[in-house]
Each structure stands twice: as structure tokens, then as C-alpha cells.
Motif scaffolding. Structure first.
Motif, PDB file in Angstrom:
ATOM      1  N   VAL A   7      -0.032   7.748   3.782  1.00  0.00           N
ATOM      2  CA  VAL A   7      -0.478   6.345   3.802  1.00  0.00           C
ATOM      3  C   VAL A   7      -1.085   5.962   2.456  1.00  0.00           C
ATOM      4  O   VAL A   7      -0.814   4.890   1.930  1.00  0.00           O
ATOM      5  N   VAL A   8      -1.885   6.840   1.874  1.00  0.00           N
ATOM      6  CA  VAL A   8      -2.509   6.559   0.578  1.00  0.00           C
ATOM      7  C   VAL A   8      -1.460   6.429  -0.510  1.00  0.00           C
ATOM      8  O   VAL A   8      -1.545   5.554  -1.374  1.00  0.00           O
ATOM      9  N   THR A  11       0.776   3.016  -0.059  1.00  0.00           N
ATOM     10  CA  THR A  11       0.141   1.713  -0.239  1.00  0.00           C
ATOM     11  C   THR A  11       0.527   1.050  -1.564  1.00  0.00           C
ATOM     12  O   THR A  11       0.916  -0.117  -1.558  1.00  0.00           O
ATOM     13  N   VAL A  14       4.166  -0.147  -1.307  1.00  0.00           N
ATOM     14  CA  VAL A  14       4.326  -1.308  -0.433  1.00  0.00           C
ATOM     15  C   VAL A  14       3.833  -2.565  -1.137  1.00  0.00           C
ATOM     16  O   VAL A  14       4.485  -3.618  -1.073  1.00  0.00           O
ATOM     17  N   ILE A  15       2.717  -2.484  -1.820  1.00  0.00           N
ATOM     18  CA  ILE A  15       2.196  -3.647  -2.555  1.00  0.00           C
ATOM     19  C   ILE A  15       3.173  -4.050  -3.657  1.00  0.00           C
ATOM     20  O   ILE A  15       3.445  -5.239  -3.855  1.00  0.00           O
ATOM     21  N   TYR A  77       3.965  -5.569   3.573  1.00  0.00           N
ATOM     22  CA  TYR A  77       2.520  -5.341   3.582  1.00  0.00           C
ATOM     23  C   TYR A  77       1.944  -5.686   4.950  1.00  0.00           C
ATOM     24  O   TYR A  77       2.139  -6.776   5.465  1.00  0.00           O
ATOM     25  N   GLY A  79      -1.510  -4.940   5.648  1.00  0.00           N
ATOM     26  CA  GLY A  79      -2.940  -4.689   5.494  1.00  0.00           C
ATOM     27  C   GLY A  79      -3.813  -5.863   5.876  1.00  0.00           C
ATOM     28  O   GLY A  79      -3.409  -6.788   6.581  1.00  0.00           O
TER      29      GLY A  79
END
Length: 95
Positions: A7-8, A11, A14-15, A77, A79
Motif C-alpha cells: 500500500v505504501v 500510493t 496511484v497519485i 485514487y 484516499g
């Protein structure tokens, strides 16, 4: 542990993909709408040199409202901070 690391690491990817998506949407829509609005201005005899700047300000504002109210929910995204613009703000920007 491995899932948290995945996940880290994903990120930033994905951004980055979402930013590329936004730029692609803006380039295509601004190009198409700018062309059509310019042609309409020419057809009705409006001075493009005098009033054409309004087109290049209004189209990105409309894309921003469209993105914040619809398109951000269909991207990569997932988030925090994903919410629609308030109706009053959307109406003011569209007007």
C-alpha cells in the motif's frame, strides 16, 4: 506486513496515474471545447481577440467542477478528501 508495504509503495503510483488522467482529460476537453467555442465565436461575428480569453478561463473552471463532482469518484485514487463541491460553489463557478 507485506500488505502495508504494498500500500505504501502503490500510493505514489496511484497519485501519479490520477494526475496523468487529469492532465489527459484537461488537454482533450480544453482542446475540443476551445476549438468549438472559437468556431462559434467566428460564426456569430464576435471578436475572438477581444473576448477569446473568457473561453480559456471558463473551460478549465467547468472541467474543475465536472471533475470534483463526478470524475474523481471513477479514478484510481481512493484516499481522503474525495467529496463533491457544495451546490452553491458549483453554481457560482458554473455561472
Amino acid at each position: 506486513m507485506l500488505r502495508n508495504l504494498f500500500v505504501v509503495l502503490m500510493t505514489p503510483v496511484v497519485i501519479f496515474l490520477e494526475l496523468i488522467r487529469i492532465l489527459f482529460i484537461m488537454a482533450i476537453v480544453i482542446g475540443i471545447l476551445g476549438y468549438f467555442v472559437g468556431e462559434v465565436y467566428l460564426e456569430i461575428g464576435t471578436d475572438i481577440d477581444k473576448y477569446g480569453w473568457m473561453t480559456y478561463i471558463s473551460i478549465p473552471i467547468l472541467i474543475f467542477v465536472l471533475y470534483r463532482n463526478k470524475l474523481q469518484f471513477s479514478g484510481w485514487y481512493k484516499g481522503k478528501g474525495r467529496e463533491k463541491l457544495p451546490k452553491l460553489v458549483s453554481r457560482i463557478l458554473i455561472f
